[in-house]
Design a protein around this motif. Structure first.
Motif, PDB file in Angstrom:
ATOM      1  N   GLU A 155       0.808  -1.224   0.000  1.00 24.68           N
ATOM      2  CA  GLU A 155       0.000   0.000   0.000  1.00 24.68           C
ATOM      3  C   GLU A 155       0.843   1.276   0.000  1.00 24.68           C
ATOM      4  OE1 GLU A 155      -2.124   1.290   3.656  1.00 24.68           O
ATOM      5  OE2 GLU A 155      -1.685  -0.689   4.448  1.00 24.68           O
ATOM      6  N   GLY A 209      -5.862   4.904  10.202  1.00 24.67           N
ATOM      7  CA  GLY A 209      -4.683   5.244  11.003  1.00 24.67           C
ATOM      8  C   GLY A 209      -3.771   6.113  10.156  1.00 24.67           C
ATOM      9  N   VAL A 210      -2.621   6.457  10.707  1.00 20.19           N
ATOM     10  CA  VAL A 210      -1.735   7.400   9.999  1.00 20.19           C
ATOM     11  C   VAL A 210      -0.359   6.778   9.771  1.00 20.19           C
ATOM     12  CG1 VAL A 210      -0.702   9.720  10.065  1.00 20.19           C
ATOM     13  CG2 VAL A 210      -2.894   9.296  11.205  1.00 20.19           C
ATOM     14  N   SER A 211       0.102   6.822   8.530  1.00 21.39           N
ATOM     15  CA  SER A 211       1.474   6.404   8.216  1.00 21.39           C
ATOM     16  C   SER A 211       2.252   7.614   7.738  1.00 21.39           C
ATOM     17  CB  SER A 211       1.484   5.373   7.080  1.00 21.39           C
ATOM     18  OG  SER A 211       1.114   4.114   7.550  1.00 21.39           O
ATOM     19  N   ARG A 223       9.054   4.162   5.769  1.00 24.62           N
ATOM     20  CA  ARG A 223       7.973   4.525   6.707  1.00 24.62           C
ATOM     21  C   ARG A 223       8.676   4.898   8.011  1.00 24.62           C
ATOM     22  NH1 ARG A 223       4.483   2.790  10.779  1.00 24.62           N
ATOM     23  NH2 ARG A 223       2.296   3.345  10.443  1.00 24.62           N
ATOM     24  N   GLY A 226       4.208   6.784  12.531  1.00 23.69           N
ATOM     25  CA  GLY A 226       2.777   6.540  12.324  1.00 23.69           C
ATOM     26  C   GLY A 226       2.055   6.736  13.642  1.00 23.69           C
ATOM     27  N   THR A 227       0.748   6.789  13.564  1.00 23.43           N
ATOM     28  CA  THR A 227      -0.035   6.840  14.795  1.00 23.43           C
ATOM     29  C   THR A 227      -1.406   6.201  14.553  1.00 23.43           C
ATOM     30  OG1 THR A 227      -1.196   8.264  16.375  1.00 23.43           O
ATOM     31  CG2 THR A 227      -0.656   9.264  14.285  1.00 23.43           C
ATOM     32  N   SER A 228      -1.885   5.543  15.599  1.00 24.59           N
ATOM     33  CA  SER A 228      -3.207   4.916  15.494  1.00 24.59           C
ATOM     34  C   SER A 228      -4.312   5.941  15.722  1.00 24.59           C
ATOM     35  CB  SER A 228      -3.323   3.792  16.517  1.00 24.59           C
ATOM     36  OG  SER A 228      -3.191   4.327  17.817  1.00 24.59           O
TER      37      SER A 228
HETATM   38  C1  LIG Z   1      -1.962  -0.183   9.491  1.00 24.17           C
HETATM   39  C2  LIG Z   1      -2.057   0.862   8.386  1.00 24.17           C
HETATM   40  C3  LIG Z   1      -0.725   0.920   7.637  1.00 24.17           C
HETATM   41  C4  LIG Z   1      -3.144   0.376   7.406  1.00 24.17           C
HETATM   42  O1  LIG Z   1      -3.279   1.246   6.332  1.00 24.17           O
HETATM   43  C5  LIG Z   1      -2.459   2.263   8.924  1.00 24.17           C
HETATM   44  O2  LIG Z   1      -3.721   2.217   9.471  1.00 24.17           O
HETATM   45  C6  LIG Z   1      -1.456   2.814   9.952  1.00 24.17           C
HETATM   46  O3  LIG Z   1      -0.402   3.240   9.595  1.00 24.17           O
HETATM   47  N1  LIG Z   1      -1.827   2.833  11.255  1.00 24.17           N
HETATM   48  C7  LIG Z   1      -1.012   3.393  12.326  1.00 24.17           C
HETATM   49  C8  LIG Z   1      -0.142   2.337  12.964  1.00 24.17           C
HETATM   50  C9  LIG Z   1       0.884   2.969  13.907  1.00 24.17           C
HETATM   51  O4  LIG Z   1       1.957   3.392  13.421  1.00 24.17           O
HETATM   52  O5  LIG Z   1       0.609   3.086  15.092  1.00 24.17           O
END
Ligand SMILES: CC(C)(CO)[C@@H](O)C(=O)NCCC(=O)O
Ligand SMILES: Nc1ncnc2c1ncn2[C@@H]1O[C@H](COP(=O)(O)OP(=O)(O)OP(=O)(O)O)[C@@H](O)[C@H]1O
Length: 388
Positions: A155, A209-211, A223, A226-228
Motif C-alpha cells: 500500500e 490510522g496514519v502512516s 515509513r 505513524g499513529t493509530s
Molecule cells: C496499518 C495501516 C498501515 C493500514 O493502512 C495504517 O492504518 C497505519 O499506519 N496505522 C497506524 C499504525 C501505527 O503506526 O501506530
C-alpha cells in the motif's frame, strides 16, 4: 513509468511491435483497487481512443461494464463516483483515456463482490491489482465468489507511485493554504504549489490510522512514523460523543461547533499568554480539558464536541508530522488520505500548525485526489508489469 510509445496506441491485450521485451497490455477493463480499513477505493481507466475496428471487436461485456461505470454516479447502496475528480486525456500504457474515481465503505465489500458478480465486472480482467489490508483480508472471497485472483501490492509503495503519477499529469494537483491563521479564515486561500522538484518530502497519509513516510527520490522512501490516532479515531469518537452516523454528518457538526468550549486553552490557565515560553493564550493547553467540570459539560453542544474531536486528532497528527519532519531534516510535508476529504478545517489547522510551530520553516501541502493515490499506484503497476 514504462509506457508504449504514442505510435503504439491500440494494444489492448495484444503483443505490440516495437516495445522493448514482451509488450502485452492487460485485457480491459483496467482497474486499480485500494481496500483500506474504512474505505475501498477503485480507479477505473476508460479508454477514449477506441477505434471503430476495436469497437466492433469489443465484446459486449466490456461495453456493458464501461457504460455501467461511466453512466452512473452511484453503485449499489454505498458506492459513489467522485465525478469532480475525474481526469480526462490521461496517457496510460500507450492508450488515452479518462480516469474515474469510485469509493465505497470497506464494510460493504461483500456487497461489492456480489455487484461485481452481477455486473460481470470481473469476467474479462485477467489481473486485478489490489492494495491495502483488504487485498489480503478479502483475497479468499474474491477467489471463491468471482474466481478472481488478486495481485497484492504494497500500500505504501502504491501510494508513492500514485502521488508521482497524478502530480505529473495535473498541474494544479498540489496546493497549499496561504495565511492559515485559525482565527481569521477569511485570509486563508487555497493556492497551487509547484511540486515538480519534490525531493525530499514527507507524506502523511491520514486514513483510518496514519502512516508517515520520508521520500528522498522516486524509489527511495521509508515509513518513518505513524499513529493509530487517525481518521478512524475522529469518526469513531464523534459517533460515540454525538450519535452521528456518517463522516459527512460528523464534519457538518464540527463546522458549526466551537472547540474552545470543550478544550482548555493557555489563556484559561494563565489568563493570557504564557510569555516566557512563547505560548499564546489562544492555543490549546489541554484537549477536552474543560470537560472535567459539570458546568462546562452542561454548556457544550454536540457540534462543539465534534469540533473538539476534529481539532484534537488533527493537532496531534500535526504535532507528530512536525517532529518527524524535523527529525528527518525535511521541510515539505504532503498530507493525503480521505480524512482530508471535505475537511478544510483540518487542512487549515495542519497548515497553521506546520507554519506556526516551525516559525515558517515547514510547508504543509495537499493533493486534490487525496484519498486515491494508492489505487492509482495499483493501476499503474497493472500496466507496468505487463510492459516490463
Ligand atoms: C496499518 C495501516 C498501515 C493500514 O493502512 C495504517 O492504518 C497505519 O499506519 N496505522 C497506524 C499504525 C501505527 O503506526 O501506530
Ligand atoms: N464517506 C466516508 N466514510 C467514512 N469515512 C470517511 C468518508 N470520507 C472520509 N472519511 C474519512 O477518511 C478516513 C479513511 O481514509 P482512507 O480511505 O484514506 O483510509 P483507509 O484506507 O480506509 O484506512 P487505512 O489506510 O488506515 O487502512 C476515515 O477514517 C474518515 O475519517
Amino acid at each position: 513509468m514504462a509506457q508504449c510509445d504514442d505510435s503504439q496506441s491500440h494494444c489492448n491485450g495484444l503483443a505490440v511491435a516495437g516495445c522493448k521485451g514482451e509488450c502485452v497490455l492487460p485485457h480491459m477493463p483496467w482497474f486499480g483497487m485500494d481496500v483500506g480499513g474504512t474505505l475501498a477505493k477503485l480507479v477505473y481507466f476508460e479508454p477514449t481512443d477506441v477505434t471503430e475496428d476495436e469497437e466492433q471487436q469489443e465484446v459486449e461485456t466490456l461495453r456493458t461494464i464501461r457504460r455501467y461505470l461511466t453512466g452512473n454516479v452511484a453503485y449499489g447502496s454505498a458506492g459513489i463516483r467522485d465525478v469532480h475528480l475525474q481526469m480526462e486525456g490521461v496517457r496510460l500504457g500507450g492508450r488515452t483515456g479518462t480516469l474515474h474515481f469510485i469509493r465505497f465503505p470497506t464494510s460493504s465489500m461483500r456487497a461489492f463482490i456480489e455487484l461485481t458478480k452481477e455486473k460481470k465486472l470481473a469476467t474479462l480482467a485477467d489481473t486485478i491489482c489490489a492494495t491495502g489490508g483488504g487485498a489480503y483480508k478479502f483475497e479468499h472471497d474474491f477467489k471463491t465468489e468471482v474466481n478472481l485472483t488478486l495481485q497484492k501490492l504494497d500500500e505504501l509503495n502504491s501510494l508513492i507511485q500514485g502521488i508521482h503519477f497524478i502530480d505529473s499529469l495535473y498541474l494544479s494537483e498540489c496546493y497549499y493554504w496561504s495565511h492559515p491563521d485559525i482565527r481569521d479564515s477569511e485570509q486563508c486561500k487555497k493556492l497551487p504549489f509547484d511540486f515538480s522538484d519534490p525531493y525530499p518530502y514527507l507524506v502523511v497519509n491520514i486514513g483510518s490510522g496514519v502512516s508517515i513516510l520520508a521520500v528522498r527520490s522516486k524509489d527511495e522512501y521509508q515509513r518513518v512514523s505513524g499513529t493509530s490516532l487517525g481518521g478512524g479515531t475522529f469518526l469513531g469518537l464523534c459517533c460515540l460523543l454525538t450519535g452521528c452516523q456518517t463522516y459527512e454528518e460528523a464534519i457538518e457538526m464540527a463546522t458549526h461547533g466551537d472547540s474552545t468550549k470543550v478544550d482548555k486553552l493557555v489563556k484559561d490557565i494563565y489568563g493570557g499568554d504564557y510569555e516566557r515560553f512563547n505560548l499564546p493564550g489562544h492555543i490549546v493547553a489541554s484537549s477536552f480539558g474543560h470537560m472535567l467540570s459539570p458546568e462546562h459539560r452542561e454548556d457544550v453542544t454536540k457540534c462543539d464536541l465534534a469540533r473538539a474531536t476534529l481539532v484534537t486528532i488533527t493537532n496531534n497528527i500535526g504535532s507528530i508530522a512536525r517532529m518527524t519532519a524535523l527529525n528527518q531534516g525535511i521541510d515539505k510535508v504532503v498530507f493525503v488520505g480521505n480524512f482530508l476529504r471535505v475537511n478544510p478545517i483540518a487542512m487549515k489547522l495542519l497548515a497553521y500548525a506546520m507554519e506556526y510551530w516551525s516559525k515558517g520553516q515547514l510547508k504543509a501541502l495537499f493533493l486534490e485526489h487525496e484519498g486515491y493515490m494508492g489505487a492509482v499506484g495499483c493501476l499503474l503497476e497493472l500496466v507496468k508489469q505487463k510492459l516490463s
